[in-house]
Design an enzyme around this catalytic site. Structure first.
Site, PDB file in Angstrom:
ATOM      1  N   TYR A 137      45.421  15.654  35.877  1.00  0.00           N
ATOM      2  CA  TYR A 137      46.673  14.891  35.860  1.00  0.00           C
ATOM      3  C   TYR A 137      47.045  14.453  34.444  1.00  0.00           C
ATOM      4  O   TYR A 137      48.192  14.122  34.181  1.00  0.00           O
ATOM      5  CB  TYR A 137      46.579  13.658  36.787  1.00  0.00           C
ATOM      6  N   LYS A 182      34.195  21.022  42.617  1.00  0.00           N
ATOM      7  CA  LYS A 182      34.416  22.449  42.904  1.00  0.00           C
ATOM      8  C   LYS A 182      33.572  23.229  41.895  1.00  0.00           C
ATOM      9  O   LYS A 182      34.085  23.997  41.064  1.00  0.00           O
ATOM     10  CB  LYS A 182      35.928  22.758  42.812  1.00  0.00           C
ATOM     11  N   ASP A 214      36.342  21.819  49.307  1.00  0.00           N
ATOM     12  CA  ASP A 214      36.902  22.467  50.510  1.00  0.00           C
ATOM     13  C   ASP A 214      36.050  22.147  51.730  1.00  0.00           C
ATOM     14  O   ASP A 214      36.544  21.772  52.789  1.00  0.00           O
ATOM     15  CB  ASP A 214      37.073  23.990  50.302  1.00  0.00           C
ATOM     16  N   ASP A 238      42.829  12.037  44.959  1.00  0.00           N
ATOM     17  CA  ASP A 238      44.220  11.892  45.401  1.00  0.00           C
ATOM     18  C   ASP A 238      44.396  12.557  46.772  1.00  0.00           C
ATOM     19  O   ASP A 238      44.922  11.962  47.713  1.00  0.00           O
ATOM     20  CB  ASP A 238      45.128  12.561  44.346  1.00  0.00           C
ATOM     21  N   ASP A 242      44.441  10.731  50.892  1.00  0.00           N
ATOM     22  CA  ASP A 242      45.529  10.912  51.869  1.00  0.00           C
ATOM     23  C   ASP A 242      44.976  11.443  53.196  1.00  0.00           C
ATOM     24  O   ASP A 242      45.376  11.009  54.271  1.00  0.00           O
ATOM     25  CB  ASP A 242      46.588  11.911  51.357  1.00  0.00           C
TER      26      ASP A 242
HETATM   27  C1  IPM Z   1      48.564   8.196  44.335  1.00  0.00           C
HETATM   28  C2  IPM Z   1      49.876   8.899  44.142  1.00  0.00           C
HETATM   29  C3  IPM Z   1      50.057   9.224  42.663  1.00  0.00           C
HETATM   30  C4  IPM Z   1      48.877  10.077  42.232  1.00  0.00           C
HETATM   31  C5  IPM Z   1      51.384   9.906  42.321  1.00  0.00           C
HETATM   32  C6  IPM Z   1      52.565   9.026  42.687  1.00  0.00           C
HETATM   33  C7  IPM Z   1      51.475  10.326  40.889  1.00  0.00           C
HETATM   34  O1  IPM Z   1      49.925  10.040  44.927  1.00  0.00           O
HETATM   35  O2  IPM Z   1      48.373   7.124  43.750  1.00  0.00           O
HETATM   36  O3  IPM Z   1      47.738   8.708  45.071  1.00  0.00           O
HETATM   37  O4  IPM Z   1      48.917  11.284  42.413  1.00  0.00           O
HETATM   38  O5  IPM Z   1      47.902   9.544  41.738  1.00  0.00           O
HETATM   39 MG    MG Z   2      48.320  10.262  46.226  1.00  0.00          MG
END
Ligand code: IPM
Ligand code: MG
Length: 348
Positions: A137, A182, A214, A238, A242
């Site tokens: 990132y 990975k 994975d 990240d 999620d």
């Molecule tokens: C998170 C978000 C951010 C990230 C985005 C908004 C850049 O998805 O905090 O998880 O990828 O870190």
């Molecule tokens: Mg995120």
């Protein structure tokens, strides 16, 4: 008196922030702690005023604060308006870099009162420890002559620093670290594994394992309760966080804490700006409220105030209050959920 920079940002950010402030004000009234809030613009909201996603004025307010509370940033998916171009990179990523917030904590729990799409997830209590200030990132991102290039780089010291944090947290939990990489493809993954293995030697009481990302994505859904502390580079943290939000019921439930080596912290929900539901008073404010709780715990050492918020959230859920994303009971608006939780503080 604690000075808190309030960066509400875009989309659902401002409306969920209002609920977190209600809850902090309730804490203030009951526990006598004094908070002073300083509003600052970030993301698209800052662009409207300054044509800058992270203006100097915001930087100054953050610099002078004891902690930062952050809503969310970013525009509608796919928008090519100038306001939204590179908005996340120039705002939240720049802010993480500016204060070198390298540690990101994302706790995930199943809630006995909330249904989960998995049939039998068991008792899940996972702490994601995501490296936040390095990796792909923060490498260069460019497109030249139809070729795109994103650079991933990790130094041993960056890996060592986040690994120590993960093992230290694991010591206070179930003493189990799963490090996700990975290593079968990436050089960063090979170095990651080498450094984690070295750091693990300093924590003989912690059981640890390496897992390819994975495979981890699959194992987590298959048997989530076998995991305790997940140690992850920026991008995998990240994505996997999620995925884990499904276990908590919704992405809107997940808080996060971003902390640097001096202990300065930024607290934000793990989800994004959710422009599709913004301004409708239907977003789930719990991730934001719990981020405020994490601020009390990690920046201010206010453990009983932290506990009061955790219990107030649990009681609202136990009483059947639900925002639309977790609906199976009384569907309430963002602001009613905030009111119910703020009111419950006085019970704890
Ligand atoms: C998170 C978000 C951010 C990230 C985005 C908004 C850049 O998805 O905090 O998880 O990828 O870190
Ligand atoms: Mg995120």
């Amino acid at each position: 008196m604690k000075k808190i920079a309030i960066l509400s940002g875009d989309g659902i950010g401002p409306e969920v922030m209002v609920q977190a402030l209600k809850v902090l004000n309730a804490i203030s009234q009951i526990y006598g702690t004094e908070f002073k809030f300083f509003d600052a613009l970030i993301g698209g909201a800052a662009w409207d005023e300054y044509r800058d996603h992270f203006p100097d004025e915001t930087r100054r307010i953050c610099n002078e604060a004891d902690a930062i509370l952050f809503g969310s940033v970013g525009g509608p998916v796919g928008s090519d308006e100038e306001k939204w171009r590179n908005c996340e990179v120039n705002s939240i990523l720049a802010l993480r870099k500016a204060f070198n917030f390298n540690v990101n904590l994302r706790p995930v729990k199943t809630h006995e009162d909330l249904p989960c799409v998995l049939k039998d997830p068991g008792d899940v209590d996972i702490l994601c420890v995501r490296e936040l200030a390095g990796g792909i990132y923060f490498g260069t991102h460019e497109i030249n002559d139809g070729v795109a290039r994103d650079v991933m780089e990790y130094s041993s010291s960056e890996i060592e620093s986040i690994s120590r944090v993960a093992f230290e947290f694991a010591m206070k939990r179930a003493k189990k670290v799963t490090s996700i990489d990975k290593a079968n493809v990436l050089a960063c993954g090979r170095l990651w594994r080498e450094v984690v293995t070295r750091v693990a030697k300093d924590f003989p009481d912690v059981e640890y394992e390496h897992m390819l990302v994975d495979n981890a994505a699959m194992q987590i859904m298959k048997n989530p309760s076998r995991f305790d502390t997940l140690l992850m580079p920026n991008m995998f943290g990240d994505i996997i966080s999620d995925e884990l939000s499904v276990l908590a019921g919704s992405l809107g439930m997940l808080p996060s804490a971003s902390i640097n080596t001096e202990g300065f912290g930024l607290y934000e929900p793990s989800g994004g700006s959710a422009q599709d539901i913004a301004g409708k008073d239907i977003a789930n404010p719990i991730g934001m409220i719990l981020s405020g709780a994490m601020m009390l715990r990690y920046s201010f050492n206010m453990d009983k105030e932290y506990e009061a918020i955790m219990k107030a959230v649990d009681s609202a859920l136990r009483d059947g209050y639900r925002t639309a994303d977790i609906a199976d009971g009384k569907v309430v608006s963002t602001s009613v959920m905030g009111d119910v939780i703020a009111k419950a503080i006085s019970n704890f």
